[in-house]
Design a protein around this motif. Structure first.
Motif, mmCIF file in Angstrom:
data_model
loop_
_atom_site.group_PDB
_atom_site.id
_atom_site.type_symbol
_atom_site.label_atom_id
_atom_site.label_comp_id
_atom_site.label_asym_id
_atom_site.label_seq_id
_atom_site.Cartn_x
_atom_site.Cartn_y
_atom_site.Cartn_z
ATOM 1 N N GLU A 132 46.368 5.374 37.221
ATOM 2 C CA GLU A 132 47.636 5.043 36.457
ATOM 3 C C GLU A 132 47.861 6.126 35.737
ATOM 4 O OE1 GLU A 132 49.867 2.007 33.365
ATOM 5 O OE2 GLU A 132 47.770 1.963 34.008
ATOM 6 N N ALA A 133 49.291 6.845 35.982
ATOM 7 C CA ALA A 133 49.722 7.848 35.034
ATOM 8 C C ALA A 133 49.907 7.766 33.595
ATOM 9 C CB ALA A 133 51.064 8.448 35.862
ATOM 10 N N PHE A 134 49.848 8.722 32.763
ATOM 11 C CA PHE A 134 50.338 8.785 31.507
ATOM 12 C C PHE A 134 51.706 9.324 31.791
ATOM 13 C CE2 PHE A 134 45.608 10.058 31.148
ATOM 14 C CZ PHE A 134 44.907 9.167 30.576
ATOM 15 N N LEU A 135 52.731 8.204 31.223
ATOM 16 C CA LEU A 135 54.035 8.732 31.031
ATOM 17 C C LEU A 135 54.261 9.205 29.574
ATOM 18 C CD1 LEU A 135 55.771 5.552 32.925
ATOM 19 C CD2 LEU A 135 55.211 7.870 33.673
ATOM 20 N N LEU A 136 54.775 10.505 29.537
ATOM 21 C CA LEU A 136 55.043 11.221 28.347
ATOM 22 C C LEU A 136 56.538 11.695 28.198
ATOM 23 C CD1 LEU A 136 52.221 14.020 28.462
ATOM 24 C CD2 LEU A 136 52.182 11.399 27.451
ATOM 25 N N PRO A 137 57.301 11.344 27.148
ATOM 26 C CA PRO A 137 58.796 11.548 26.885
ATOM 27 C C PRO A 137 58.995 13.103 27.085
ATOM 28 C CG PRO A 137 57.839 10.113 25.259
ATOM 29 C CD PRO A 137 56.710 10.575 25.995
ATOM 30 N N VAL A 138 59.784 13.566 28.054
ATOM 31 C CA VAL A 138 60.127 15.045 28.046
ATOM 32 C C VAL A 138 60.608 15.403 26.814
ATOM 33 C CG1 VAL A 138 61.907 16.537 29.103
ATOM 34 C CG2 VAL A 138 60.757 14.827 30.476
ATOM 35 N N ALA A 139 61.178 14.836 25.903
ATOM 36 C CA ALA A 139 61.964 15.233 24.770
ATOM 37 C C ALA A 139 60.470 15.659 23.752
ATOM 38 C CB ALA A 139 62.726 14.235 23.982
ATOM 39 N N ALA A 140 59.686 14.659 23.772
ATOM 40 C CA ALA A 140 58.522 14.800 22.977
ATOM 41 C C ALA A 140 57.731 16.099 23.473
ATOM 42 C CB ALA A 140 57.744 13.718 22.935
ATOM 43 N N LEU A 141 57.621 16.231 24.671
ATOM 44 C CA LEU A 141 56.902 17.289 25.046
ATOM 45 C C LEU A 141 57.444 18.712 24.845
ATOM 46 C CD1 LEU A 141 55.595 16.407 28.637
ATOM 47 C CD2 LEU A 141 54.156 17.449 26.716
ATOM 48 N N ASN A 142 58.752 18.880 24.939
ATOM 49 C CA ASN A 142 59.599 20.080 24.652
ATOM 50 C C ASN A 142 59.316 20.227 23.332
ATOM 51 O OD1 ASN A 142 60.945 21.181 27.033
ATOM 52 N ND2 ASN A 142 62.288 19.283 27.204
ATOM 53 N N GLU A 143 59.516 19.330 22.337
ATOM 54 C CA GLU A 143 59.300 19.617 20.989
ATOM 55 C C GLU A 143 57.971 20.097 20.408
ATOM 56 O OE1 GLU A 143 60.222 16.857 17.003
ATOM 57 O OE2 GLU A 143 60.285 15.950 18.894
ATOM 58 N N GLY A 144 57.134 19.447 21.152
ATOM 59 C CA GLY A 144 55.675 19.719 20.816
ATOM 60 C C GLY A 144 55.233 21.245 21.284
ATOM 61 N N LEU A 145 55.843 21.368 22.648
ATOM 62 C CA LEU A 145 55.537 22.889 23.045
ATOM 63 C C LEU A 145 56.162 23.907 22.231
ATOM 64 C CD1 LEU A 145 55.360 22.084 26.878
ATOM 65 C CD2 LEU A 145 53.518 22.418 25.521
ATOM 66 N N THR A 167 46.692 15.876 22.446
ATOM 67 C CA THR A 167 45.797 14.559 21.733
ATOM 68 C C THR A 167 47.095 13.293 21.991
ATOM 69 O OG1 THR A 167 44.287 15.628 20.531
ATOM 70 C CG2 THR A 167 44.383 13.213 20.475
ATOM 71 N N ARG A 168 46.577 12.028 22.727
ATOM 72 C CA ARG A 168 47.633 11.055 22.569
ATOM 73 C C ARG A 168 46.708 10.182 21.920
ATOM 74 N NH1 ARG A 168 51.346 7.882 26.555
ATOM 75 N NH2 ARG A 168 49.331 6.909 27.585
ATOM 76 N N ASN A 169 47.155 9.643 20.550
ATOM 77 C CA ASN A 169 46.504 8.579 19.967
ATOM 78 C C ASN A 169 47.283 7.468 19.642
ATOM 79 O OD1 ASN A 169 44.906 7.047 18.440
ATOM 80 N ND2 ASN A 169 44.797 8.587 16.594
ATOM 81 N N LEU A 170 47.256 6.639 20.689
ATOM 82 C CA LEU A 170 48.235 5.361 20.725
ATOM 83 C C LEU A 170 49.970 5.920 20.674
ATOM 84 C CD1 LEU A 170 46.594 2.994 18.068
ATOM 85 C CD2 LEU A 170 46.374 2.925 20.521
ATOM 86 N N ASP A 171 50.641 5.605 19.666
ATOM 87 C CA ASP A 171 51.898 6.033 20.023
ATOM 88 C C ASP A 171 52.109 7.471 19.384
ATOM 89 O OD1 ASP A 171 51.780 5.658 17.377
ATOM 90 O OD2 ASP A 171 53.416 4.269 17.162
ATOM 91 N N THR A 172 51.296 8.312 19.453
ATOM 92 C CA THR A 172 51.563 9.535 19.070
ATOM 93 C C THR A 172 50.830 10.670 19.717
ATOM 94 O OG1 THR A 172 51.292 9.024 16.368
ATOM 95 C CG2 THR A 172 51.031 11.239 17.039
ATOM 96 N N LEU A 173 51.838 11.602 19.919
ATOM 97 C CA LEU A 173 51.418 13.194 20.705
ATOM 98 C C LEU A 173 50.980 13.933 19.488
ATOM 99 C CD1 LEU A 173 53.433 13.036 23.912
ATOM 100 C CD2 LEU A 173 51.119 12.894 24.031
ATOM 101 N N GLU A 174 49.830 14.744 19.781
ATOM 102 C CA GLU A 174 49.643 15.724 18.879
ATOM 103 C C GLU A 174 49.371 16.892 19.576
ATOM 104 O OE1 GLU A 174 47.755 15.305 14.834
ATOM 105 O OE2 GLU A 174 46.109 16.460 15.886
ATOM 106 N N PHE A 175 49.987 18.121 19.350
ATOM 107 C CA PHE A 175 49.696 19.441 19.969
ATOM 108 C C PHE A 175 49.349 20.499 19.000
ATOM 109 C CE2 PHE A 175 53.549 17.299 21.573
ATOM 110 C CZ PHE A 175 53.223 17.714 23.119
ATOM 111 N N ALA A 176 48.273 21.147 19.093
ATOM 112 C CA ALA A 176 47.735 22.061 18.425
ATOM 113 C C ALA A 176 47.408 23.503 19.330
ATOM 114 C CB ALA A 176 46.454 21.439 17.639
ATOM 115 N N ALA A 177 47.542 24.663 18.599
ATOM 116 C CA ALA A 177 47.407 26.000 18.999
ATOM 117 C C ALA A 177 46.786 27.039 17.783
ATOM 118 C CB ALA A 177 48.454 26.306 19.759
ATOM 119 N N THR A 178 45.899 27.622 18.101
ATOM 120 C CA THR A 178 45.402 28.687 17.225
ATOM 121 C C THR A 178 44.896 29.847 17.999
ATOM 122 O OG1 THR A 178 43.730 29.203 15.393
ATOM 123 C CG2 THR A 178 43.083 27.275 17.016
ATOM 124 N N ASP A 179 45.065 31.042 17.364
ATOM 125 C CA ASP A 179 44.512 32.294 17.758
ATOM 126 C C ASP A 179 43.398 32.752 16.914
ATOM 127 O OD1 ASP A 179 46.037 33.362 15.767
ATOM 128 O OD2 ASP A 179 47.276 34.580 17.319
#
Length: 394
Positions: A132-145, A167-179
């Motif tokens: 089964e696919a994970f369905l991710l809102p396009v608006a949330a992905l755009n915002e996170g990226l 990371t998806r934790n229930l109803d939250t998507l978390e994006f993290a990036a570091t250099d």
């Protein structure tokens, strides 16, 4: 093979998949795009692949004779982009397939011929087991990226840091990036919020713990994903398929496949301080404009800007000094709590973060002059931007 299609459709889809074609291919066939014409569906599929990132796109066409061929991506792009709008016919004779055939491209303005290579030689895109696919809102992905991609590392020796940790934790998507010098963390909703969903609580079934995931995806693949997301309609979701080594994103007729990055991502939450000695709230646009002006005189060796916080007159002064060129100084109003203070930043890192923070007002939180600084928006996107100061040397 013979297909008749729109120049605009061909140009747009070809431009998209060509982004996955390597500039220095490890095998000559990878410099090509794969073209598959399906007569039953009256559909053309284009594929680009560099053995790590793959992009596939389909569009409708009149397929008179189906077939499979690969063509040089750059040459084909250059030709199709310059053709006038209207019908384009692509064809080759089946009896020529023993050799690499000459493929004819006819348009209103004339005819081109390109030497193709048989499609059987083109490597298959990796296949992900279709659970089964994970369905991710396009608006949330755009915002996170938008709020995280810029902070990913370009250093291939620290490969895990060249990706975005999602990371998806229930109803939250978390994006993290570091250099290693800065860290961007964005939290968005994993559920598409629409007027209909507000009225009908059952329109979005609750996300269960089985649908949680944690993956690190190369930043390069996610930058290309942004191109696909730009084609989405408002309120759409994108399907994400994940297995041990690969991820696949699907949106309509567009498909992106990428390897995952192996290894443990740093525990970035431990890096974010909980308590601060002083705070500053500034107008984001005004801060960016001032930084752009004073940065004209920044020294390329350290790219340093000094902040001087003065709580008495409620101002922060931005100053830059290049010994052989001159210096620049500007002051802007700010709400400051805490003692007067001096701290230095890399201008580029600071600007990147301020441009990604979309709110009108930004809150800075400080401790010592060499300790991490946190910038957060006072409204809109839930984002945390951590930046390490630069030591000021007199």
């Amino acid at each position: 093979m013979k297909i008749v299609c729109s120049q605009v459709d061909l140009k747009n889809n070809l431009s998209l998949v060509s982004r996955a074609v390597p500039t220095r291919p490890t095998h000559p066939i990878l410099a090509n795009v794969l073209l598959v014409a399906n007569q039953t569906k009256n559909q053309v599929t284009l594929t680009g692949f560099d053995l790590s990132l793959g992009m596939r796109s389909c569009f409708c066409a009149e397929v008179e004779e189906e077939g499979v061929i690969t063509l040089p991506a750059k040459l084909l792009n250059d030709i199709i982009a310059r053709l006038p709008e209207g019908e384009v016919t692509i064809s080759y004779e089946e009896e020529e397939m023993e050799e690499n055939p000459l493929v004819t491209i006819n348009s209103l303005s004339g005819k081109f011929q390109l030497r193709g290579v048989k499609g059987e030689e083109y490597p298959e895109l990796p296949v992900v087991e279709r659970e089964e696919a994970f369905l991710l809102p396009v608006a949330a992905l755009n915002e996170g990226l938008k709020g995280s991609l810029f902070a990913a590392s370009n250093d291939e020796t620290k490969q895990i840091l060249t990706g975005v940790h999602l990371t998806r934790n229930l109803d939250t998507l978390e994006f993290a990036a570091t250099d290693g010098h800065r860290l961007a963390v964005v939290k968005t909703s994993a559920i598409e919020e629409t007027k209909e969903s507000e009225e009908e609580n059952n329109s979005n079934p609750p996300i269960t713990e089985e649908q949680n995931f944690t993956i690190t995806i190369p930043a390069r693949a996610l930058r290309e994903l942004e191109k696909i997301l730009s084609m989405a309609k408002e309120g759409e979701s994108i399907a994400l398929f994940v297995d041990e080594g690969q991820v696949v994103f699907e949106l309509g007729q567009q498909n992106l496949t990428s390897r995952k990055l192996d290894g443990a991502y740093p525990n970035y939450n431990q890096l974010i301080p909980n308590n601060f000695e002083r705070t500053m709230v500034v107008d984001r646009k005004r801060m960016i404009e001032s930084l752009e002006r004073v940065s004209v005189l920044s020294d390329q060796k350290n790219n340093l800007v000094k902040f001087t916080l003065n709580s008495d007159n409620e101002q922060v002064t931005l100053s830059v000094e290049a010994k052989e060129l001159g210096n620049a100084k500007e002051s802007i109003s700010a709400e400051i709590n805490g003692d007067n203070f001096e701290i230095g930043f890399n201008i580029r890192y600071l600007m990147d973060g301020l441009k990604a923070l979309s709110a009108n007002e930004i809150k800075f939180q400080f401790n010592g002059a060499t300790q991490p600084v946190i910038a957060t928006p006072l409204s809109g996107t839930q984002m945390t931007y951590l930046i390490m100061p630069v030591q000021i040397r007199d």
